[in-house]
Design a protein around this motif. Structure first.
Motif, mmCIF file in Angstrom:
data_model
loop_
_atom_site.group_PDB
_atom_site.id
_atom_site.type_symbol
_atom_site.label_atom_id
_atom_site.label_comp_id
_atom_site.label_asym_id
_atom_site.label_seq_id
_atom_site.Cartn_x
_atom_site.Cartn_y
_atom_site.Cartn_z
ATOM 1 N N TYR A 25 13.428 -43.936 -39.740
ATOM 2 C CA TYR A 25 12.008 -44.447 -39.259
ATOM 3 C C TYR A 25 12.029 -44.361 -37.815
ATOM 4 N N SER A 26 13.066 -44.562 -36.981
ATOM 5 C CA SER A 26 13.027 -44.534 -35.617
ATOM 6 C C SER A 26 12.612 -43.038 -34.941
ATOM 7 N N LEU A 42 3.165 -44.156 -34.564
ATOM 8 C CA LEU A 42 4.036 -45.013 -34.324
ATOM 9 C C LEU A 42 4.981 -45.165 -35.753
ATOM 10 N N SER A 43 6.203 -45.313 -35.637
ATOM 11 C CA SER A 43 7.056 -45.282 -36.739
ATOM 12 C C SER A 43 8.299 -46.106 -36.245
ATOM 13 N N ALA A 44 8.526 -47.348 -36.961
ATOM 14 C CA ALA A 44 9.658 -48.273 -36.740
ATOM 15 C C ALA A 44 10.240 -48.858 -37.759
ATOM 16 N N HIS A 46 12.531 -52.024 -39.241
ATOM 17 C CA HIS A 46 12.607 -53.600 -38.803
ATOM 18 C C HIS A 46 13.735 -54.081 -40.014
#
Length: 104
Positions: A25-26, A42-44, A46
């Motif tokens: 995902y980063s 955006l992709s992140a 957590h």
């Protein structure tokens, strides 16, 4: 039109798989292409704190799209997303992930 923010909450019991998915995902927003161009804003990934209020969720993916059409492309046709889904297939607890979609 405001961006679309999508949160996907997973219950992944394998900690090493959580790390692997977080890495994917980063870089997803750079690697996922539509018409040869990046389309995810955006992709992140957590990892939530170990807390009873997390209700067993061990990973949260956040993706931002400019349109519903982009989000639909991501769900139905994106190769990188298909790779992530294949990696997770059969490895989640309590069924499919929880997906929450909202205006940004």
């Amino acid at each position: 039109m405001s961006p679309i923010v999508r949160l996907t909450l997973f219950k992944i019991p394998d900690a090493s798989l959580v790390q692997q998915i977080a890495q994917k995902y980063s870089t997803l927003y750079q690697e996922a292409l539509k018409d040869g161009k990046p389309y995810i804003q955006l992709s992140a990934g957590h990892i939530p704190h170990a807390d009873p209020r997390s209700r067993g969720y061990t990973f949260i993916a956040r993706t931002v799209f400019l349109s519903k059409e982009d989000m639909n492309y991501y769900d139905e046709l994106d190769e990188r997303h298909a790779e992530i889904k294949a990696l997770l297939r059969g490895r989640l607890e309590d069924g499919p992930p929880l997906v929450v979609v909202m205006d940004g």
